[in-house]
Enzyme design. Structure first.
Site, mmCIF file in Angstrom:
data_model
loop_
_atom_site.group_PDB
_atom_site.id
_atom_site.type_symbol
_atom_site.label_atom_id
_atom_site.label_comp_id
_atom_site.label_asym_id
_atom_site.label_seq_id
_atom_site.Cartn_x
_atom_site.Cartn_y
_atom_site.Cartn_z
ATOM 1 N N GLY A 63 0.787 -1.358 -0.148
ATOM 2 C CA GLY A 63 0.147 0.021 0.100
ATOM 3 C C GLY A 63 1.056 1.440 -0.008
ATOM 4 N N ARG B 8 1.041 4.098 -3.096
ATOM 5 C CA ARG B 8 0.819 5.696 -2.706
ATOM 6 C C ARG B 8 1.959 6.452 -3.264
ATOM 7 N NH1 ARG B 8 -1.842 3.270 1.489
ATOM 8 N NH2 ARG B 8 0.177 3.536 2.957
ATOM 9 N N ASP C 219 -5.087 -7.479 -3.111
ATOM 10 C CA ASP C 219 -4.760 -7.573 -1.828
ATOM 11 C C ASP C 219 -5.995 -8.169 -0.744
ATOM 12 O OD1 ASP C 219 -2.509 -6.337 -1.279
ATOM 13 O OD2 ASP C 219 -3.030 -4.756 -0.425
ATOM 14 N N ASP D 142 -5.540 -11.452 1.593
ATOM 15 C CA ASP D 142 -5.723 -11.596 2.968
ATOM 16 C C ASP D 142 -6.750 -12.410 3.546
ATOM 17 O OD1 ASP D 142 -4.061 -9.377 3.210
ATOM 18 O OD2 ASP D 142 -5.721 -7.717 3.297
#
Length: 226
Positions: free
Chosen positions: A58, A62, A75, A79
Site C-alpha cells: 500500500g 501511494r 490484496d 488477505d
C-alpha cells in the site's frame, strides 16, 4: 495498433510494484501452508511476512502513484484466503472446530458484503465509511494505526494458537490457559492481541449488518422507481 497500446497499458498495471509484491505474498502463502504441519516456525515466519507486506504494498502504491483496482482486489483476496486457510487449519487442531469455522464465515461474509455494498453505493473504496453512524466502525476505517493494530493482533493471535498446539483435538481454552500460567509477560501480550482481535470481530459484525442494510435499501429504492 490500438489493441497493442491497450495490451501494453494492461500489462503495465499487472507489473506495478505493489502488485508484484502481491504475487510474492501469494507465493509465500502457498509455501507456508504446504509446510505448515512439518515446519511450524517456517510457516509462521512466511505467513507473518506475507501479512506485513500487505501494508508495504500500500505504501509503494501511494509512493509511486500505482494505486489500482486490481491491486486492491488482489490484496483483499489474498488477505481473506490466507486468513481463511489458517482458520481452517485451526479448526482441525482444536475443539470445538466450529468456533474457527464461524470466524472464517464471519470474516469472508462481512468483507464480501462490504465490497458489494460499496459497489451499489458508487463508492471507490470499501473503507469509505464516513456516512456511517457507528463510532467504532468509523474509528476502525478512519484511523490507519488503529486498524493496523486490530488486524495485526488478530493474525498474531491465530499464529500463537497454531504454534502452541501440540496435539490435535485439544480444547482451545485448556491449551491457552496451560500456556499462559507459565509466564505473566506472555499473559500480558496475549491479552493485548486478544483485545485487538475482539475489536476486529466486533467490526466484522457491524460491517456485515451495515452492508446488508445498504443492499436492502438499494432494493427498496429500486422497487419504488417508476
Amino acid at each position: 495498433m490500438a489493441n497493442k497500446s491497450a495490451n501494453k497499458r494492461t500489462l503495465s498495471v499487472y507489473l506495478y510494484i505493489p502488485n508484484i509484491i502481491g504475487y510474492i505474498r501469494v507465493l509465500m502463502n502457498i509455501v507456508a501452508f504446504a509446510r505448515c504441519f512439518s515446519d511450524k516456525k517456517l510457516f509462521s515466519v512466511l505467513y507473518f511476512i506475507s501479512f506485513i507486506c500487505d501494508g508495504i504494498d500500500g505504501w509503494f502504491a501511494r509512493k509511486f502513484n500505482q494505486v489500482s483496482t486490481f491491486g486492491a482486489v488482489l490484496d483483499m483476496v489474498t488477505d481473506r484466503v490466507s486468513t481463511a486457510c489458517l482458520l481452517a487449519v485451526l479448526s482441525q487442531i482444536y475443539r470445538p472446530g466450529l468456533v474457527f469455522l464461524s470466524l472464517l464465515a464471519l470474516d469472508v461474509g462481512s468483507h464480501w458484503l462490504q465490497m458489494y455494498s460499496t459497489f451499489l453505493s458508487g463508492k471507490v473504496s470499501h473503507k469509505d465509511v464516513k456516512d456511517s453512524t457507528n463510532w467504532l466502525f468509523k474509528a476502525y476505517y478512519g484511523n490507519r494505526l488503529f486498524m493496523a493494530y486490530c488486524c495485526v493482533a488478530s493474525e498474531v493471535l491465530y499464529i500463537i494458537l497454531f504454534l502452541i498446539a501440540e496435539h490435535q483435538s485439544e480444547s482451545v481454552i485448556d491449551v491457552v490457559m496451560n500456556t499462559l500460567k507459565h509466564s505473566s509477560l506472555l499473559c500480558f501480550g496475549f491479552s493485548l492481541v486478544l483485545f485487538g482481535w475482539a475489536i476486529k470481530q466486533a467490526v466484522n459484525v457491524i460491517q456485515m449488518k451495515t452492508a446488508a442494510d445498504v443492499c436492502v435499501l438499494y432494493d427498496l429504492n429500486r422497487s419504488h422507481r417508476p
